[in-house]
Design a protein around this motif. Structure first.
Motif, PDB file in Angstrom:
ATOM      1  N   VAL A  24       0.838  -1.203   0.000  1.00 59.14           N
ATOM      2  CA  VAL A  24       0.000   0.000   0.000  1.00 59.14           C
ATOM      3  C   VAL A  24       0.871   1.250   0.000  1.00 59.14           C
ATOM      4  N   TYR A  25       0.331   2.296  -0.600  1.00 56.75           N
ATOM      5  CA  TYR A  25       1.027   3.572  -0.586  1.00 56.75           C
ATOM      6  C   TYR A  25       0.852   4.224   0.788  1.00 56.75           C
ATOM      7  N   THR A  26       1.843   5.013   1.208  1.00 53.25           N
ATOM      8  CA  THR A  26       1.780   5.677   2.521  1.00 53.25           C
ATOM      9  C   THR A  26       1.949   7.182   2.366  1.00 53.25           C
ATOM     10  N   LEU A  27       1.352   7.906   3.279  1.00 47.57           N
ATOM     11  CA  LEU A  27       1.461   9.367   3.256  1.00 47.57           C
ATOM     12  C   LEU A  27       2.900   9.804   3.498  1.00 47.57           C
ATOM     13  N   LEU A  95      -5.059  13.553  -1.754  1.00 46.06           N
ATOM     14  CA  LEU A  95      -4.763  12.122  -1.702  1.00 46.06           C
ATOM     15  C   LEU A  95      -5.275  11.572  -0.378  1.00 46.06           C
ATOM     16  N   SER A  96      -6.243  10.670  -0.442  1.00 46.24           N
ATOM     17  CA  SER A  96      -6.797  10.045   0.764  1.00 46.24           C
ATOM     18  C   SER A  96      -6.268   8.621   0.864  1.00 46.24           C
ATOM     19  N   PHE A  97      -5.426   8.381   1.861  1.00 52.27           N
ATOM     20  CA  PHE A  97      -4.775   7.090   2.031  1.00 52.27           C
ATOM     21  C   PHE A  97      -5.620   6.184   2.929  1.00 52.27           C
ATOM     22  N   PHE A  98      -5.909   4.974   2.451  1.00 57.48           N
ATOM     23  CA  PHE A  98      -6.663   3.998   3.231  1.00 57.48           C
ATOM     24  C   PHE A  98      -5.769   2.826   3.609  1.00 57.48           C
ATOM     25  N   LYS A  99      -6.179   2.100   4.619  1.00 52.18           N
ATOM     26  CA  LYS A  99      -5.368   0.976   5.097  1.00 52.18           C
ATOM     27  C   LYS A  99      -5.368  -0.197   4.133  1.00 52.18           C
ATOM     28  N   SER A 100      -6.381  -0.252   3.254  1.00 50.17           N
ATOM     29  CA  SER A 100      -6.465  -1.368   2.311  1.00 50.17           C
ATOM     30  C   SER A 100      -7.097  -0.913   1.008  1.00 50.17           C
ATOM     31  N   LYS A 118     -10.195   9.441  -8.912  1.00 51.19           N
ATOM     32  CA  LYS A 118      -9.968   8.058  -9.314  1.00 51.19           C
ATOM     33  C   LYS A 118      -9.282   7.292  -8.193  1.00 51.19           C
ATOM     34  N   LEU A 119      -9.249   5.971  -8.372  1.00 53.44           N
ATOM     35  CA  LEU A 119      -8.631   5.080  -7.397  1.00 53.44           C
ATOM     36  C   LEU A 119      -7.261   4.646  -7.898  1.00 53.44           C
ATOM     37  N   ILE A 120      -6.236   4.778  -7.056  1.00 53.64           N
ATOM     38  CA  ILE A 120      -4.901   4.261  -7.367  1.00 53.64           C
ATOM     39  C   ILE A 120      -4.473   3.410  -6.177  1.00 53.64           C
ATOM     40  N   ARG A 121      -4.594   2.114  -6.336  1.00 56.10           N
ATOM     41  CA  ARG A 121      -4.289   1.158  -5.272  1.00 56.10           C
ATOM     42  C   ARG A 121      -5.092   1.481  -4.011  1.00 56.10           C
ATOM     43  N   ASN A 122      -4.460   1.824  -2.902  1.00 56.80           N
ATOM     44  CA  ASN A 122      -5.198   2.121  -1.673  1.00 56.80           C
ATOM     45  C   ASN A 122      -5.430   3.613  -1.466  1.00 56.80           C
ATOM     46  N   VAL A 123      -5.276   4.401  -2.527  1.00 51.14           N
ATOM     47  CA  VAL A 123      -5.414   5.856  -2.441  1.00 51.14           C
ATOM     48  C   VAL A 123      -6.573   6.332  -3.323  1.00 51.14           C
ATOM     49  N   LEU A 142       1.105  12.530  -8.606  1.00 50.26           N
ATOM     50  CA  LEU A 142       0.837  11.090  -8.552  1.00 50.26           C
ATOM     51  C   LEU A 142       2.106  10.278  -8.773  1.00 50.26           C
ATOM     52  N   GLY A 143       3.095  10.884  -9.418  1.00 54.53           N
ATOM     53  CA  GLY A 143       4.370  10.194  -9.608  1.00 54.53           C
ATOM     54  C   GLY A 143       5.135  10.016  -8.316  1.00 54.53           C
ATOM     55  N   CYS A 144       4.707  10.711  -7.264  1.00 56.63           N
ATOM     56  CA  CYS A 144       5.370  10.602  -5.964  1.00 56.63           C
ATOM     57  C   CYS A 144       4.679   9.618  -5.022  1.00 56.63           C
ATOM     58  N   LEU A 145       3.640   8.930  -5.477  1.00 54.26           N
ATOM     59  CA  LEU A 145       3.041   7.896  -4.636  1.00 54.26           C
ATOM     60  C   LEU A 145       4.084   6.826  -4.354  1.00 54.26           C
ATOM     61  N   ARG A 146       4.321   6.527  -3.083  1.00 52.32           N
ATOM     62  CA  ARG A 146       5.363   5.601  -2.678  1.00 52.32           C
ATOM     63  C   ARG A 146       4.838   4.668  -1.585  1.00 52.32           C
ATOM     64  N   SER A 147       5.339   3.441  -1.584  1.00 54.56           N
ATOM     65  CA  SER A 147       4.954   2.471  -0.556  1.00 54.56           C
ATOM     66  C   SER A 147       5.998   2.375   0.544  1.00 54.56           C
ATOM     67  N   GLN A 148       7.160   3.011   0.336  1.00 51.07           N
ATOM     68  CA  GLN A 148       8.195   3.020   1.371  1.00 51.07           C
ATOM     69  C   GLN A 148       9.097   4.231   1.181  1.00 51.07           C
TER      70      GLN A 148
END
Length: 272
Positions: A24-27, A95-100, A118-123, A142-148
């Motif tokens: 999942v992507y994180t803030l 960007l609204s980040f969800f746990k899943s 729109k939906l991008i993975r968990n965001v 959106l290019g800065c969405l990162r999971s870590q």
């Protein structure tokens, strides 16, 4: 024909399952990436976009996006991050980040009902104005969405210094308004309800110091008229201050505060 439909369903289910298994992507990671951009500024923007343009980044304290009437309970956004790029006018992305992934999917229609998204993975990605942000702005954010987290934290840097134009523009609030020209001439007023004026103030800004997100302006009163006794009486030549903090301006003499459009929507501080 039946076999084709079943096959398509199986493929769709497999694709959805694979997407849900991706990290999942994180803030925190996304915000770190955006903070590294050369034109990024931490904080909410002022009323008028600065020149040269900048990308303002701000972590929202809670889910402030309006929900459609008649919509039942939905998963609450874990965290939210706003980004606004100003070039003539602001283009905002929330960007609204969800746990899943399922939680994000369940909230897409509710969050995007006003201006789309729109939906991008968990965001859940939504727009902060009627017009969709330009492709270059969407690509950058959106290019800065990162999971870590990647690399070291971005070095803190001060926003550009404040000038008269930092305060220029229209600032708003429920039943109140503040307007400042590029030469520092200001008008401020407030109403009680829809039709009763409370006070009217004009002033001239004498000095400004600070940055684009935190600044102090000293002004001199040029005229004042009050229409209700409960309002503090001001006089011509009185000195006051305008305190800017993350898109919200507070007048020390009148006690009223006013938001830029991005700050109004992001914080809800200036009323409905």
């Amino acid at each position: 024909m039946l076999a084709v439909v079943l096959g398509g369903t199986a493929v769709a289910a497999t694709a959805a399952g694979a997407a849900e298994k991706e990290p999942v992507y994180t803030l925190a990671a996304t915000q770190s990436c955006l903070a590294r951009l050369p034109n990024s500024i931490a904080g909410l923007p002022p009323a008028r976009p600065p020149v040269p343009p900048a990308l303002f980044i701000y972590a929202l304290a809670h889910d402030v996006i309006s929900t459609a009437e008649g919509v039942g309970p939905r998963p609450r956004a874990h965290k939210q991050l706003g980004a606004w790029y100003g070039e003539g006018m602001y283009q905002g992305i929330i960007l609204s980040f969800f746990k899943s992934v399922p939680d994000a999917r369940a909230s897409l229609k509710t969050l995007a009902w006003l201006y789309g998204g729109k939906l991008i993975r968990n965001v859940v990605v939504t727009w902060d104005q009627k017009s969709v942000p330009r492709g270059s702005v969407r690509k950058t954010v959106l290019g800065c969405l990162r999971s870590q987290l990647v690399g070291r934290p971005a070095a803190k840097r001060l926003p550009p210094p404040a000038t008269l134009t930092t305060l220029a523009g229209r600032w708003g609030g429920h039943t109140r308004g503040l307007s400042i020209t590029s030469t520092g001439r200001g008008q401020e007023g407030a109403d009680a309800g829809c039709c009763r004026r409370v006070y009217q103030l004009t002033f001239q800004i004498l000095s400004v110091k600070g940055t684009l997100t935190r600044a102090t302006a000293v002004y001199r009163v040029t005229s004042f008229k009050r229409y209700e006794g409960g309002v503090r009486r001001l006089h011509v030549a009185d000195l006051g201050k305008l305190l800017l903090k993350d898109g919200i301006v507070t007048n020390t003499l009148t006690g009223d505060f006013f938001c830029s459009d991005p700050a109004w929507g992001a914080t809800g501080a200036c009323g409905a």
